[in-house]
Scaffold this active site. Structure first.
Site, PDB file in Angstrom:
ATOM      1  N   CYS B  52       0.845  -1.204   0.000  1.00 41.92           N
ATOM      2  CA  CYS B  52       0.000   0.000   0.000  1.00 41.92           C
ATOM      3  C   CYS B  52       0.874   1.245   0.000  1.00 41.92           C
ATOM      4  CB  CYS B  52      -0.891   0.054   1.237  1.00 41.92           C
ATOM      5  SG  CYS B  52      -1.862  -1.415   1.507  1.00 41.92           S
ATOM      6  N   ASP B 453     -31.275   6.643  20.352  1.00 36.66           N
ATOM      7  CA  ASP B 453     -31.964   7.468  19.380  1.00 36.66           C
ATOM      8  C   ASP B 453     -32.376   6.522  18.252  1.00 36.66           C
ATOM      9  OD1 ASP B 453     -32.707   9.690  17.747  1.00 36.66           O
ATOM     10  OD2 ASP B 453     -30.801   9.423  16.707  1.00 36.66           O
TER      11      ASP B 453
END
Lengths: 52, 734
Positions: B52, B453
């Site tokens: 990478c 929530d």
């Protein structure tokens, strides 16, 4: 006991070299990216000549 | 004037709390706009190996104007040095093309270098005291094994020459913090630490000058060394959390498209004033309160109110800061910006909730407040006692008092909490949770009530079509064709679901999106429409739905339900199984809330809650003695998050919500939340065990020291043994 005259300064100097090496590595940000450095060693790109 | 003050405020906030760095600073953006060499910073969330690094660096350096690129794999970032005019978007596109996800970061928000200076400072002190400790220990071993007279004195002098400068340099963090707490009239843990270090050093110098047998140089330096390690671990935990929080903040660069004299300018949000006209593109967040002057669209208000249904907006509609524009471009006349905006009024609510919340006293603080006077009194009593017994031998009395101080000194106590917190937060970080506050773990361990929530937390805020299996094949093909042409979330979800069923979209021509209403086209000579109920002539229902009309046939409604966040079911089930009370609070309609509560088995649910009502519910539960964990993501949850005993928000949450919460969930999965509570309970148990270990060691060692039998060798042994035991115990965390 005369050996102490040499041995004590020697041990202090050796420890001092270690400390200086640590200070150098810290100053030159050698601990910035330990994970990246560990991976970079596997990269063969600059094996034959240093990075310009 | 007021603009200047606002800027000042924001800078102060930035230094006060790391996550607040998110606050936009006009000055910062102005500086970024100045032409200079570009130093760009990109986040690389998927980079993980040597390949990478090479791929990313090569690809970026292939860009003609890029001078150099360097990947930091630890932080998963790449910093790019380039000529002026290089845009981050180009580089992101390049990386995306070779298969790496990349995001632009605002380098000014990342104050990593500044924070790192403190870490390097502590590391330097650790290095120096470690070097001194090892050398003094070599000399001390010689003394302990029987060096006599002149040899012993010489060794003591050399030790003094090493120890004194070391203590002065390495002990500074303790001295300054002890001084600060003394000035504030408190006895923090650093007072006995500093006293022990100073007393041990000065007593030893005196003893050495008088050819005494015992010198405590090694103890003084060892104490500094071990305690500095505790400090560093503590610092690391916070630094890691802060840098990740900064990265989240740096991902959002707050700007607005200002329309002035027919031109469109990009300006910092802070510069908007009432009366300005701004353009809001589809997908963008509304930067200031205002009234729509041109265009029609639909607005997603889920983050503000919890409503899952998009709301129509057209000329004359009032919009609030933080809503997201879904379909058509809008022009907005600003009515309130900055301090006066609804977003800022919400922030005031948060401030009120935070000040109402009692400051939490951590286990370490409670321990220190009891332990610190105990240490001083014991040492002082030993001094007085020996003064009495020896008939006025001050030197002996001070020597024994110093031995008592050194032995009781909380080497292991200093490591007890940071070692556990480091180990636990490392564990949670690997599970995808970021602890922003050291005491959050302790508070999490006490939780007995959990509030969730709905929109955006238990659900993804992403709709899923419910009844497409009932649609005729031809209708579905038409719906798929229409949906593919729109960027509306319901349409996107429909198109995705159709692709999932391998539906081939019908050949619909003349596709046209009517912003705020829907999309229409021609299919086999007939007009087809997909959109709002009133637009296609259907009766609006209670559920979130879109409607399909083919020609003159009766419209068909396609109902949507919010998709559950992965891991939501597991988390709720785990909390219920652990005997916690679970509540569901939402600003959404009672139909949607009760359906979700029934699906997840939540007995207590509250629908249609305003932000203040959510905060009031948290306050009422806390007042009745419950320890509340709030999990939420929206602005409407922010006050409740701040008011709860401990709070968690997902990374997709708004900035304000992330700032108000103690723990941020980095992944999309909600599953780790229940696990976090388990780890927290375990961490608290380890901390208490560590305290017990250090206390047991004191119970054994203190009487020996008071009776005058303690030697420097015993002190050194006890100190290192207890520190090592405590560290190993911390690593047992599973």
């Amino acid at each position: 006991m005369d050996a102490l005259v040499y041995l004590i300064p020697t041990s202090l100097a050796l420890g001092g070299i270690g400390l200086l090496a640590f200070v150098w590595s810290l100053r030159h940000r050698q601990y910035e990216d330990p994970k990246g450095d560990a991976e970079r060693i596997l990269n063969a790109e600059w094996d034959d000549h240093p990075k310009p | 004037m007021s603009a200047i003050f606002e800027q000042e405020d924001m800078r102060m906030q930035a230094s006060a709390c790391p996550a607040c760095v998110a606050a936009p600073s006009a000055e910062r953006l102005a500086a970024a706009a100045a032409p200079k060499d570009a130093r760009l910073m990109l986040s690389l969330p998927t980079a993980h190996c040597a390949t990478c690094i090479v791929d990313v660096e090569h690809e970026l350096e292939r860009h003609p104007q890029v001078r150099s690129a360097r990947v930091n794999l630890t932080l998963r970032r790449v910093s790019v040095d380039a000529e002026p005019g290089v845009e981050a978007a180009d580089l992101v596109a390049r990386l995306t093309r070779i298969g790496y996800e990349a995001h632009e970061l605002d380098p000014d928000v990342l104050s990593a270098t500044q924070a790192d200076k403190r870490g390097r400072d502590i590391l330097m002190r650790i290095g120096v005291s470690g070097f001194a400790m090892m050398n003094i220990m070599l000399l001390s071993v010689a003394v302990w094994s029987g060096a006599e007279a002149a040899t012993r004195d010489l060794f003591h002098w050399i030790s003094a020459a090493i120890a004194l400068p070391t203590v002065v340099f390495a002990g500074q963090p303790f001295f300054s913090s002890a001084w600060a707490s003394l000035k504030g009239g408190r006895l923090g843990m650093d007072v006995p630490i500093s006293l022990a270090i100073i007393l041990a050093s000065s007593i030893s110098v005196y003893e050495t000058a008088h050819s005494g047998h015992h010198a405590y140089f090694d103890a003084a330096v060892m104490l500094t060394f071990f305690l500095l390690i505790g400090r560093y671990l503590d610092y690391r935990t916070r630094a890691v959390a802060r840098s990740a929080a900064e990265e989240l903040a740096a991902l959002e660069v707050p700007r607005a498209q200002l329309l002035r004299d027919g031109q469109e300018l990009t300006v910092p949000v802070g510069e908007l004033v009432p009366g300005d006209l701004i353009r809001i593109r589809p997908g963008a967040r509304v930067p200031a309160d205002g009234e729509v002057t041109e265009g029609t669209s639909e607005m997603d208000r889920a983050l503000l109110t919890g409503e899952s249904l998009p709301v129509w907006a057209g000329p004359g509609s009032a919009l609030s800061t933080g809503e997201v524009n879904l379909t058509g471009p809008l022009v907005l006349r600003v009515t309130a910006a900055g301090r006066a905006s609804s977003l800022h009024r919400m922030a005031d609510l948060v401030a009120a909730a935070e000040s109402a919340k009692n400051r939490y006293t951590s286990l370490a603080e409670r321990m220190a407040s009891f332990y610190s006077p105990f240490v001083h009194l014991t040492a002082f009593a030993a001094f007085l006692g020996w003064l009495q017994v020896s008939g006025g031998d001050v030197r002996l009395a001070i020597n024994i008092a110093a031995a008592v101080l050194i032995i009781t000194c909380p080497c292991a106590l200093g490591l007890a909490v940071p070692a556990v917190v480091t180990s636990a937060s490392g564990k949670l970080f690997r599970k995808g949770m970021l602890i922003k506050d050291g005491t959050a773990l302790e508070r999490l361990a006490e939780v007995d009530t959990v509030l969730f929530d709905k929109t955006g937390t238990l659900t993804m805020g992403a709709p899923e079509p419910q009844n497409i299996a009932d649609l005729a094949e031809g209708d579905l093909a038409v719906a798929a064709a229409l949906a593919e042409a729109s960027g509306h979330p319901l349409a996107l979800a429909l198109a995705e679901a159709a692709r999932g069923l391998a539906v081939v979209p019908a050949a619909v021509s003349d596709l046209r999106e009517v912003p705020g209403y829907g999309i229409e086209g021609l299919w086999q000579g007939e007009r087809v429409r997909l959109g709002r109920a009133d637009w296609v002539g259907a009766a609006p229902g209670e559920m979130t739905a879109t409607h399909l009309q083919v020609g003159t046939r009766a419209p068909i409604s396609i109902a949507f339900a919010d998709r559950l966040r992965p891991g939501a079911e597991e988390a709720v089930r785990a909390f219920l199984a652990a005997g916690k009370t679970v509540h569901l609070v939402s600003g959404d309609t009672s139909g949607a809330v009760s359906a979700l509560a029934a699906r997840l088995g939540i007995a207590h649910w509250h629908a249609g809650c305003l932000p203040a009502e959510k905060a009031a519910l948290v306050a009422a539960l806390s007042a009745s003695g419950a320890r509340v964990l709030m999990v939420g993501d929206g602005l409407n949850d922010t006050a409740a998050l701040a008011g709860a005993h401990v709070s968690i928000s997902p990374a997709s949450a708004l900035d304000a919500a992330r700032t108000a919460s103690d723990i941020v969930l980095l992944g999309a999965d909600l599953g780790p939340v229940a696990d976090a509570v388990r780890v927290a309970v375990q961490a608290r148990r380890r901390i208490k065990q560590n305290f017990a270990i250090s206390l047991i060691y004191n119970v054994v060692a203190v009487p020996i020291a008071i009776l005058g039998f303690a030697t420097p060798l015993a002190a050194a042994l006890a100190m290192s043994l207890s520190s090592v035991t405590v560290s190993l115990n911390s690593l047992r965390l599973k």
